[in-house]
Design a protein around this motif. Sequence first.
Motif, PDB file in Angstrom:
ATOM      1  N   ASN A   1       4.455 -14.322  20.398  1.00  0.00           N
ATOM      2  CA  ASN A   1       5.055 -13.079  20.880  1.00  0.00           C
ATOM      3  C   ASN A   1       4.295 -11.847  20.389  1.00  0.00           C
ATOM      4  OD1 ASN A   1       7.316 -14.364  22.192  1.00  0.00           O
ATOM      5  ND2 ASN A   1       8.150 -14.750  20.153  1.00  0.00           N
ATOM      6  N   TYR A   2       3.199 -12.077  19.664  1.00  0.00           N
ATOM      7  CA  TYR A   2       2.460 -10.970  19.055  1.00  0.00           C
ATOM      8  C   TYR A   2       1.570 -10.280  20.085  1.00  0.00           C
ATOM      9  CZ  TYR A   2      -0.629  -8.474  15.834  1.00  0.00           C
ATOM     10  OH  TYR A   2      -1.337  -7.515  15.172  1.00  0.00           O
ATOM     11  N   THR A   3       1.508  -8.956  20.001  1.00  0.00           N
ATOM     12  CA  THR A   3       0.610  -8.166  20.826  1.00  0.00           C
ATOM     13  C   THR A   3      -0.207  -7.253  19.929  1.00  0.00           C
ATOM     14  OG1 THR A   3       2.098  -8.181  22.748  1.00  0.00           O
ATOM     15  CG2 THR A   3       0.449  -6.438  22.651  1.00  0.00           C
ATOM     16  N   GLY A   4      -1.526  -7.315  20.066  1.00  0.00           N
ATOM     17  CA  GLY A   4      -2.388  -6.485  19.238  1.00  0.00           C
ATOM     18  C   GLY A   4      -3.600  -7.257  18.748  1.00  0.00           C
ATOM     19  N   ASP A   5      -4.183  -6.785  17.657  1.00  0.00           N
ATOM     20  CA  ASP A   5      -5.364  -7.416  17.076  1.00  0.00           C
ATOM     21  C   ASP A   5      -4.940  -8.408  16.001  1.00  0.00           C
ATOM     22  OD1 ASP A   5      -6.882  -5.787  18.689  1.00  0.00           O
ATOM     23  OD2 ASP A   5      -7.119  -4.233  17.168  1.00  0.00           O
ATOM     24  N   TYR A   6      -5.274  -9.680  16.199  1.00  0.00           N
ATOM     25  CA  TYR A   6      -4.873 -10.736  15.267  1.00  0.00           C
ATOM     26  C   TYR A   6      -6.101 -11.176  14.459  1.00  0.00           C
ATOM     27  CZ  TYR A   6      -1.855 -14.502  13.615  1.00  0.00           C
ATOM     28  OH  TYR A   6      -1.070 -15.315  12.831  1.00  0.00           O
ATOM     29  N   CYS A   7      -5.988 -11.084  13.133  1.00  0.00           N
ATOM     30  CA  CYS A   7      -7.102 -11.452  12.256  1.00  0.00           C
ATOM     31  C   CYS A   7      -7.179 -12.975  12.145  1.00  0.00           C
ATOM     32  CB  CYS A   7      -6.932 -10.821  10.881  1.00  0.00           C
ATOM     33  SG  CYS A   7      -8.301 -11.156   9.750  1.00  0.00           S
ATOM     34  N   ILE A   8      -8.310 -13.542  12.560  1.00  0.00           N
ATOM     35  CA  ILE A   8      -8.464 -14.999  12.510  1.00  0.00           C
ATOM     36  C   ILE A   8      -9.498 -15.434  11.465  1.00  0.00           C
ATOM     37  CG2 ILE A   8      -7.743 -15.342  14.902  1.00  0.00           C
ATOM     38  CD1 ILE A   8     -10.718 -15.534  15.651  1.00  0.00           C
TER      39      ILE A   8
ATOM     40  N   SER B   1      -0.115  -0.011  11.689  1.00  0.00           N
ATOM     41  CA  SER B   1       0.011   0.405  13.095  1.00  0.00           C
ATOM     42  C   SER B   1       0.689  -0.669  13.937  1.00  0.00           C
ATOM     43  CB  SER B   1      -1.376   0.730  13.672  1.00  0.00           C
ATOM     44  OG  SER B   1      -1.973   1.787  12.968  1.00  0.00           O
ATOM     45  N   ALA B   2       0.291  -1.929  13.725  1.00  0.00           N
ATOM     46  CA  ALA B   2       0.905  -3.027  14.480  1.00  0.00           C
ATOM     47  C   ALA B   2       2.374  -3.192  14.108  1.00  0.00           C
ATOM     48  CB  ALA B   2       0.144  -4.324  14.210  1.00  0.00           C
ATOM     49  N   LEU B   3       2.705  -2.974  12.839  1.00  0.00           N
ATOM     50  CA  LEU B   3       4.095  -3.086  12.396  1.00  0.00           C
ATOM     51  C   LEU B   3       4.959  -2.025  13.057  1.00  0.00           C
ATOM     52  CD1 LEU B   3       6.263  -4.258  10.500  1.00  0.00           C
ATOM     53  CD2 LEU B   3       5.465  -2.659   8.750  1.00  0.00           C
ATOM     54  N   ILE B   4       4.468  -0.789  13.091  1.00  0.00           N
ATOM     55  CA  ILE B   4       5.224   0.287  13.734  1.00  0.00           C
ATOM     56  C   ILE B   4       5.419  -0.011  15.213  1.00  0.00           C
ATOM     57  CG2 ILE B   4       5.144   2.724  14.375  1.00  0.00           C
ATOM     58  CD1 ILE B   4       3.685   3.240  11.736  1.00  0.00           C
ATOM     59  N   GLN B   5       4.349  -0.473  15.861  1.00  0.00           N
ATOM     60  CA  GLN B   5       4.427  -0.797  17.290  1.00  0.00           C
ATOM     61  C   GLN B   5       5.445  -1.902  17.548  1.00  0.00           C
ATOM     62  OE1 GLN B   5       0.714  -2.083  18.924  1.00  0.00           O
ATOM     63  NE2 GLN B   5       1.484  -2.249  21.006  1.00  0.00           N
TER      64      GLN B   5
ATOM     65  N   LEU C   1       8.100  -2.804  15.641  1.00  0.00           N
ATOM     66  CA  LEU C   1       9.467  -2.374  15.375  1.00  0.00           C
ATOM     67  C   LEU C   1       9.979  -1.451  16.478  1.00  0.00           C
ATOM     68  CD1 LEU C   1       9.326  -1.730  11.523  1.00  0.00           C
ATOM     69  CD2 LEU C   1      10.293  -3.684  12.718  1.00  0.00           C
ATOM     70  N   LEU C   2       9.116  -0.567  16.968  1.00  0.00           N
ATOM     71  CA  LEU C   2       9.537   0.317  18.046  1.00  0.00           C
ATOM     72  C   LEU C   2       9.822  -0.466  19.322  1.00  0.00           C
ATOM     73  CD1 LEU C   2       7.116   3.358  17.586  1.00  0.00           C
ATOM     74  CD2 LEU C   2       9.560   3.279  17.104  1.00  0.00           C
ATOM     75  N   LYS C   3       8.959  -1.443  19.599  1.00  0.00           N
ATOM     76  CA  LYS C   3       9.111  -2.228  20.825  1.00  0.00           C
ATOM     77  C   LYS C   3      10.370  -3.076  20.792  1.00  0.00           C
ATOM     78  CE  LYS C   3       6.537  -5.348  23.862  1.00  0.00           C
ATOM     79  NZ  LYS C   3       5.258  -6.080  24.046  1.00  0.00           N
ATOM     80  N   GLN C   4      10.632  -3.707  19.643  1.00  0.00           N
ATOM     81  CA  GLN C   4      11.782  -4.602  19.565  1.00  0.00           C
ATOM     82  C   GLN C   4      13.100  -3.856  19.404  1.00  0.00           C
ATOM     83  OE1 GLN C   4      11.219  -7.695  16.687  1.00  0.00           O
ATOM     84  NE2 GLN C   4       9.516  -8.608  17.783  1.00  0.00           N
ATOM     85  N   SER C   5      13.039  -2.567  19.049  1.00  0.00           N
ATOM     86  CA  SER C   5      14.271  -1.796  18.891  1.00  0.00           C
ATOM     87  C   SER C   5      14.642  -1.054  20.177  1.00  0.00           C
ATOM     88  CB  SER C   5      14.121  -0.796  17.734  1.00  0.00           C
ATOM     89  OG  SER C   5      13.072   0.122  17.992  1.00  0.00           O
ATOM     90  N   GLU C   6      13.830  -1.229  21.230  1.00  0.00           N
ATOM     91  CA  GLU C   6      14.144  -0.577  22.498  1.00  0.00           C
ATOM     92  C   GLU C   6      15.434  -1.144  23.088  1.00  0.00           C
ATOM     93  OE1 GLU C   6      10.847  -1.159  25.039  1.00  0.00           O
ATOM     94  OE2 GLU C   6       9.587   0.370  24.086  1.00  0.00           O
ATOM     95  N   THR C   7      16.224  -0.274  23.664  1.00  0.00           N
ATOM     96  CA  THR C   7      17.452  -0.712  24.325  1.00  0.00           C
ATOM     97  C   THR C   7      17.178  -0.914  25.815  1.00  0.00           C
ATOM     98  OG1 THR C   7      18.108   1.600  24.648  1.00  0.00           O
ATOM     99  CG2 THR C   7      18.916   0.493  22.665  1.00  0.00           C
ATOM    100  N   SER C   8      18.020  -1.702  26.430  1.00  0.00           N
ATOM    101  CA  SER C   8      17.854  -1.963  27.857  1.00  0.00           C
ATOM    102  C   SER C   8      18.273  -0.743  28.677  1.00  0.00           C
ATOM    103  CB  SER C   8      18.689  -3.182  28.270  1.00  0.00           C
ATOM    104  OG  SER C   8      20.057  -2.955  27.962  1.00  0.00           O
ATOM    105  N   LYS C   9      17.787  -0.691  29.888  1.00  0.00           N
ATOM    106  CA  LYS C   9      18.106   0.417  30.777  1.00  0.00           C
ATOM    107  C   LYS C   9      19.596   0.394  31.137  1.00  0.00           C
ATOM    108  CE  LYS C   9      16.723   2.435  35.203  1.00  0.00           C
ATOM    109  NZ  LYS C   9      15.842   2.269  36.395  1.00  0.00           N
TER     110      LYS C   9
END
Length: 374
Positions: free
Chosen positions: A201-208, A323-327, A329-337
Motif C-alpha cells: 500500500n506504500y506510495t513513494g520512494d522505497y529504499c531497497i 516527507s513520506a510519513l507526512i504524505q 498520514l494526510l492521505k489516510q486521514s482524508e474523509t470520504s466525500k
Amino acid sequence: MQEGWILLYDVKAGLETANVLLPVVPETPTAAEQRVKGKQLLPLSSWEQVLEYTYSLKVGSPAVVIEPDTEAVKRLQKPPQNWTIENDEELAKYLAEHMESNNEELGSVKQFVESVDVSSKCDDEDASCLTDGDTSTYWESDGSQGQHWMRLHMKKGTIIKRLYISVDGQDDNYMPSHVIVMAGQDGSNLKKINDCNLDVNYTGDYCILEDMTQHYRVIEIRIKECKDGGIDTRIHGIKIKSTKEKDIGFNKDLFKNSELVRYPRLESVDKDVLYRRAIVMQRFIKLFDSVIQYIVPSWPYSVGSFGQLNAVRQILILSKKRSALIQRLLKQSETSKPSSMPKLYINRRAAAEHKSDPSKDPECKTTVFSQVCF
C-alpha cells in the motif's frame, strides 16, 4: 581452502582452446549468516549489531559481543542535567541545517549510472521512464511472473549509499511486494546483497539498499513477487544517493561557538554534552526510519497513537522518511466525500455596501470574508 585457483575446462573444447584460471576468493559471511550456521568468526562490535541480536530470535550458537565501554554507555543512557525537550528541538534544528537533505530530489540517476537495461517492456513504457524524474511515468514489464529485472551499469568508483525505487500503491497487482538486489562485477556473476518485502500500500520512494562499502559495476533489481500474485510489474523511477554526497558528520568540531550563536539554548552547553546527545538522536532516528513503515499502517488514528508520534515530533526533522510519513498520514486521514454538498449563500449587495461605506458596518459582519468564515 582459504585461498587457491580453479582451472575451468570445457569438455567440448579442443586441445588448442586455452584454459581459464580463476582465483578462489572466500566471501566473508555476515554476522547473521554465521549465527544461523552455528558459528561466529567475527564478534559483534557495532551498536546496530548488538541491538539486532538482543531483540531478535536466537538461532544457532550464542553470539560473541565485544565488551562495552560502560562509562560511555552511562553517559549516553541519561539526558544531560537540566536538559529539556526544547533543547532537543533546538539541537535537531541545528543538526538538520548541517546535513544534506535526503528527500525526493536526490539528483539524476545519470550522475551515477552509465546505462539501464530491463528484462522486458510493454509498449512505450521502457527503461527511459526509470530515469526521467517523472513519477507519473513508469516502466512496465511484459514477461513471466517473477522473472522481471532492472540492471544498472554503474559508473566507475560509485559506491551506493542508498538505492530507491519509486512505487505507487494504487498500481494494484502491478505493485511489487518482494524485491531482491543482486550485485557483481559483471552480469554473469552476481550475488544477492539484499532482500526486501515491500508494503503493497506504500506510495513513494522505497529504499531497497543502503550503506554499501564497495563499488559494484552491475546492480540488478529483481522483482520476484507482486501484489495478489500479479504477473507483470510497474516501477515509476530509480533514485540513488552516492557516498560522494555529504552526509552528517558527528564530531565535536561540528559544535563551534560561531555556529551556535543563533541557538541560545545550546550556546552555553558543553560541547561534549552536545556531541553525545547528537549521537543518541542520530541512533534513535535511524531506528525510527527502519521500522516506521511497519508501524504507521497498523496505528488506529486515536489520541493515544498520535500521542506516541507527538512525543518525538521535535526531532522528526532529522528523519529521512519525514516527507513520506507526512504524505501517508494526510492521505489516510482524508474523509470520504459527503453525500450532499452544503450550499453557501453570499449577500454580495451587503458586501458591496460595506466596501463603499465601512462606517455603516464597523464590525465587518457583511464582508465576503465574514460571511464565508462565520
